[in-house]
Design an enzyme around this catalytic site. Structure first.
Site, PDB file in Angstrom:
ATOM      1  N   LEU A  41       0.822  -0.981  -0.157  1.00 27.69           N
ATOM      2  CA  LEU A  41       0.003  -0.066  -0.001  1.00 27.69           C
ATOM      3  C   LEU A  41       0.780   1.253   0.078  1.00 27.69           C
ATOM      4  O   LEU A  41       1.215   1.784   1.069  1.00 27.69           O
ATOM      5  CB  LEU A  41      -0.873  -0.137   1.346  1.00 27.69           C
ATOM      6  CG  LEU A  41      -2.220   0.723   1.209  1.00 27.69           C
ATOM      7  CD1 LEU A  41      -3.187   0.160   2.217  1.00 27.69           C
ATOM      8  CD2 LEU A  41      -1.947   2.048   1.515  1.00 27.69           C
ATOM      9  N   ALA A  47      -8.291   7.644  -8.024  1.00 29.02           N
ATOM     10  CA  ALA A  47      -7.190   8.767  -8.284  1.00 29.02           C
ATOM     11  C   ALA A  47      -6.900   9.878  -7.113  1.00 29.02           C
ATOM     12  O   ALA A  47      -5.893  10.071  -7.000  1.00 29.02           O
ATOM     13  CB  ALA A  47      -8.193   9.565  -9.266  1.00 29.02           C
ATOM     14  N   HIS A 100     -12.500   9.586  -2.228  1.00 28.53           N
ATOM     15  CA  HIS A 100     -12.792   8.410  -3.239  1.00 28.53           C
ATOM     16  C   HIS A 100     -13.693   9.049  -4.598  1.00 28.53           C
ATOM     17  O   HIS A 100     -14.343   8.215  -5.144  1.00 28.53           O
ATOM     18  CB  HIS A 100     -13.461   7.185  -2.616  1.00 28.53           C
ATOM     19  CG  HIS A 100     -12.843   6.508  -1.467  1.00 28.53           C
ATOM     20  ND1 HIS A 100     -13.058   7.126  -0.337  1.00 28.53           N
ATOM     21  CD2 HIS A 100     -11.983   5.595  -1.567  1.00 28.53           C
ATOM     22  CE1 HIS A 100     -12.254   6.431   0.503  1.00 28.53           C
ATOM     23  NE2 HIS A 100     -11.491   5.450  -0.158  1.00 28.53           N
ATOM     24  N   GLU A 150       1.575   4.284  -3.012  1.00 29.66           N
ATOM     25  CA  GLU A 150       1.816   4.722  -4.248  1.00 29.66           C
ATOM     26  C   GLU A 150       2.849   5.136  -4.705  1.00 29.66           C
ATOM     27  O   GLU A 150       3.259   5.073  -5.906  1.00 29.66           O
ATOM     28  CB  GLU A 150       0.663   6.025  -4.227  1.00 29.66           C
ATOM     29  CG  GLU A 150      -0.876   5.379  -4.368  1.00 29.66           C
ATOM     30  CD  GLU A 150      -1.328   4.955  -2.937  1.00 29.66           C
ATOM     31  OE1 GLU A 150      -0.754   5.308  -1.888  1.00 29.66           O
ATOM     32  OE2 GLU A 150      -2.139   4.204  -2.969  1.00 29.66           O
ATOM     33  N   GLN A 181      -5.725   2.729  -6.950  1.00 27.56           N
ATOM     34  CA  GLN A 181      -6.862   2.237  -6.644  1.00 27.56           C
ATOM     35  C   GLN A 181      -7.832   3.269  -6.869  1.00 27.56           C
ATOM     36  O   GLN A 181      -9.059   3.063  -7.303  1.00 27.56           O
ATOM     37  CB  GLN A 181      -6.998   1.556  -5.197  1.00 27.56           C
ATOM     38  CG  GLN A 181      -7.790   0.610  -5.260  1.00 27.56           C
ATOM     39  CD  GLN A 181      -7.531  -0.458  -3.828  1.00 27.56           C
ATOM     40  OE1 GLN A 181      -7.792   0.156  -2.604  1.00 27.56           O
ATOM     41  NE2 GLN A 181      -7.095  -1.618  -4.120  1.00 27.56           N
ATOM     42  N   PRO A 217       0.488  10.151  -2.584  1.00 30.65           N
ATOM     43  CA  PRO A 217       1.684   9.931  -2.134  1.00 30.65           C
ATOM     44  C   PRO A 217       2.828   9.549  -3.354  1.00 30.65           C
ATOM     45  O   PRO A 217       3.898   9.810  -3.228  1.00 30.65           O
ATOM     46  CB  PRO A 217       1.367   8.747  -1.479  1.00 30.65           C
ATOM     47  CG  PRO A 217      -0.109   9.128  -1.157  1.00 30.65           C
ATOM     48  CD  PRO A 217      -0.447   9.509  -2.059  1.00 30.65           C
TER      49      PRO A 217
END
Lengths: 325, 448
Positions: free
Chosen positions: A58, A84, A129, A60, A82, A89
């Site tokens: 996990l 946008a 999200h 980015e 997963q 990160p």
């Protein structure tokens, strides 16, 4: 010919490209055994194995940084972020490394990679999200940015993205993953060149320009306008960097009334660029100011998806203003 | 979705109105046909009623504002629910939506999806596009619409067209909102005679002398006063005013009126002098039609009118009003007397309708009731002339046999637009009217 959803079409296109070119690899959180949270990489792990379909930690920064390295060394990585909203990160890897590699190295190295990111609101996802961060990437020279609005365009643009020699940010309207089905021709897909907009409807009263998830609402507004006897030309930009200035400016000059629809944050959103270019290039042809219909200058709200997202009525009101001006 | 309530075109030539009073406050409930707002247009006040039942969401013009015809005055939310727009989604169960969308998904295992589509943006009644309204064109002297820094309001394409055609956009009348110049306006302006620029003099600026501020009161120029002011300025700036004064010996008319009124039954309308004067003026206008005209500045044409509608200047508590008696040629003396009373009464009680102040072709102002020797009346534009009628006083007069006799004398002052009426013609008209007033039996010859 198969009627397929956007998500199925993406999975299928990835599959076909991996079969066609063994340099193509997929990496990201849960893209392997799980097939991705939205199932964009469903079955790829079983078919191509852990060497080409890689579950990552996990992180980015690690996902994108690894993709930069892979691309530099000759692979064609397709990284999945997963949501946008999670890209930040990895932002430094994307804008400082991937985007600049060609320039820093005098074109000795390039980063032919794709960063896929499900984007946009309307899924009850709240602040983290639902965002549309395309402007950050459009504002970074060295990145190409595309944001298709449906299965067919997604297929053609994904083919171009994977085969491009430079990094491409590939945004996907996750709200439409399963709500739109289009006929996908069997056999090899046809790449859609970047910077080429699609004219979805033709009319003389007003020009509607949109892209990505907002296209769906824009087409609903168009259908309503048709019912009410107003004829709009509707342009789906599809590709934001580069974007199709020629088509947009020609239509803007011809019609003189422009409504720009994007669910992203209002201020300095991509439509501001379109509006400014229209004003700079074809001001003398305008019958009304270019009008933006957009999200708001707030963090994406958790409970007010419907109020935040520009829908047909907000678009119709802007059309009214353009007609009345 | 809120409905736009616009200022209707209440009568020909009405281009704006002043908001006098809102009867329903913002947020207030209004029923269909319930009075919503009081608007004063060009000397009449009308109540506008709500076209639908609902909630007044917003006043877009406040009391005292001037609104242009077709401008939105208020937004009205139809139906009972005032809060409908405030929270359109509140009543929609998101779960039902999600279930529906999930059920649609035959491609993937829906249970693997963290998020579900929560529904379409801004659901609700679909906005209805109003086709661009044909804006009323003002015939003459349009108010120039300027934006910030005094630039003329114009859409960019209209500026470009004006440049290409060599049209001065400052001179183009704009038909768009706020008078914005549109492409069609530029095209239309080429086919019209270019109005003369004729630089308007700067208005006089008043400054309170040092130390006198405490001793002054300031009242905004509003309502009736503003309309009067505008009409007077228009008359002052756009007519060439000349005055002709004469006197009439109406001793015979005084006697005739006394005789006729003696025969009026109890409760009947007694004749004033005005019906006689109107009939005499009517005969004069038939003989000298130049005085029953208007000047159409837009086309540079003199408009001759084969109808005779007389404005009667009436002083009211709110200011000067000029109600019109239509078809003076078709009314008897008694009917004119009744019409005069009716207009004066309704002017004073504020119950004139728009039609009651329109269509005048000539005006008469009866100054005699207030006093004074004679006056210089202001022409009620776009008419060509106005007759001032003064008090009848018994004065000594040298008779044809050189004797002095007490006679009933009346001063008449005819104010006329010298562009339309020559001085000699004005004098002949006045002499003709005087002749009829001095020998009122000759009015019989004019009867039809």
């Amino acid at each position: 010919m198969t009627k397929q959803t956007l998500i199925k079409t993406i999975a299928r296109t990835l599959d076909e490209e991996m079969a066609r070119d063994d340099r193509v690899v997929v990496l990201g959180q849960d893209v392997g055994k799980r097939g991705g949270v939205f199932l964009a990489t469903e079955n790829l792990f079983d078919k191509y194995g852990p060497d080409r379909v890689m579950d990552t930690p996990l992180s980015e920064a690690a996902i994108i940084g690894t993709a930069v390295g892979m691309a530099t060394y000759g692979l064609r990585p397709v990284a999945e972020i997963q949501f946008a909203d999670y890209v930040f990160p990895g932002f430094d890897q994307l804008v400082s490394q991937a985007a600049k590699l060609r320039y820093r190295s005098g074109a000795a190295f390039t980063a032919p990679m794709v960063v896929r990111m499900p984007s946009g609101g309307g899924v009850g996802g709240g602040h983290h999200h639902s965002q549309n961060p395309e402007t950050h990437f459009v504002h970074t020279p060295g990145l190409k940015v595309v944001y298709p609005s449906g299965p067919l365009d997604a297929r053609g643009l994904l083919l171009s993205a994977i085969r491009d020699e430079d990094p491409v940010v590939f945004m996907e309207p996750k709200r439409l993953y399963r709500s739109i089905r289009e006929d996908i021709p069997d056999g090899e897909g046809e790449p859609i060149p970047f910077g080429k907009a699609s004219i979805r409807a033709r009319g003389d009263d007003v020009l509607l320009v949109s892209y990505g998830a907002s296209m769906d609402e824009t087409m609903k507004a168009h259908a309503e306008l048709v019912d009410q006897g107003i004829n709009a030309t509707v342009i789906d930009l599809r590709s934001l960097m580069p974007w199709d200035e020629e088509t947009v400016l020609n239509e803007a000059a011809r019609i003189g009334r422009v409504v720009l629809v994007s669910e992203a944050v209002h201020t300095a959103g991509f439509m501001a660029e379109i509006a400014a270019t229209i004003a700079e290039q074809v001001l003398d042809s305008l019958l009304a100011p270019p009008l933006r219909v957009s999200g708001f200058d707030t963090p994406y709200p958790y409970a007010q998806d419907r109020q935040y997202l520009p829908g047909p009525n907000r678009i119709l009101r802007a059309v009214q203003r353009a007609l009345d001006y | 979705m809120a409905t736009e309530f616009r200022l209707p075109k209440l009568a020909e030539s009405v281009v704006e109105g002043e908001i006098i009073k809102w009867f329903v406050p913002e947020g207030g409930r209004v029923e269909k046909d319930q009075p919503l707002v009081e608007v004063m247009t060009d000397k009449v006040t009308v109540e506008l009623s709500s076209p639908l039942s609902g909630t007044v969401v917003k006043h877009l013009h406040q009391e005292g504002d001037i609104a242009q015809v077709d401008e939105v005055l208020a937004l009205i939310e139809q139906g009972a629910g005032a809060a409908a727009e405030a929270a359109p989604a509140a009543s929609e169960p998101a779960a039902a939506e999600a279930a529906e969308t999930g059920g649609d998904d035959t491609d993937g295992d829906d249970s693997t999806n963290l998020f579900r589509v929560t529904g379409d943006p801004d659901e609700g009644e679909v906005v209805q596009i109003r086709r661009p309204a044909q804006q009323p064109r003002m015939a003459a002297a349009p108010a120039r619409a300027t934006g910030p820094f005094g630039r003329v309001l114009a859409v960019p394409a209209a500026r470009k067209l004006a440049r290409d055609l060599g049209v001065d956009i400052e001179q183009v009348h704009g038909s768009g909102p706020s008078g914005r110049v549109r492409v069609d306006d530029v095209t239309a302006s080429r086919t019209q005679a270019a109005p003369s620029a004729g630089g308007m003099p700067q208005p006089v600026m008043y400054r309170t002398p040092d130390g006198f501020a405490e001793l002054e009161r300031r009242v905004p120029l509003r309502g009736m006063r503003r309309f009067i002011s505008q009409q007077m300025i228009a008359s002052h700036l756009h007519t060439v005013r000349a005055l002709h004064v004469d006197e009439a010996d109406v001793t015979g008319l005084v006697a005739l009126r006394k005789k006729l009124n003696a025969a009026v039954p109890e409760g009947g309308t007694r004749l004033s002098y005005l019906p006689f004067i109107m009939k005499a003026v009517l005969a004069g206008l038939r003989k000298f039609p130049d005085l029953n005209t208007s000047f159409d500045e837009a086309t540079s044409e003199i408009v001759f009118k084969d109808y005779w509608n007389f404005g009667l200047a009436v002083a009211t508590d709110n200011g000067l009003l000029v109600p019109v008696i239509h078809g003076v040629d078709r009314l008897s003396l008694a009917e004119l007397a009744e019409a005069t009373l009716d207009r004066a009464e309704r002017a004073r009680t504020g119950s004139l309708k728009p039609g009651d102040v329109r269509g005048g072709t000539f005006s008469i102002t009866n100054i005699g009731s207030v006093g004074g020797l004679f006056s210089f009346p202001i022409i009620n534009v776009p008419e060509a002339a106005i007759l001032g009628v003064h008090s009848i006083r018994r004065r000594p007069k040298v008779m044809p046999d050189d004797s002095l006799a007490p006679r009933d004398m009346l001063y008449l002052s005819l104010s006329f637009d010298h562009r339309l009426v020559d001085g000699a013609e004005a004098a002949r008209f006045t002499s003709f009217v005087i002749g009829l007033l001095e020998e009122p039996e000759r009015l019989m010859l004019e009867m039809r």
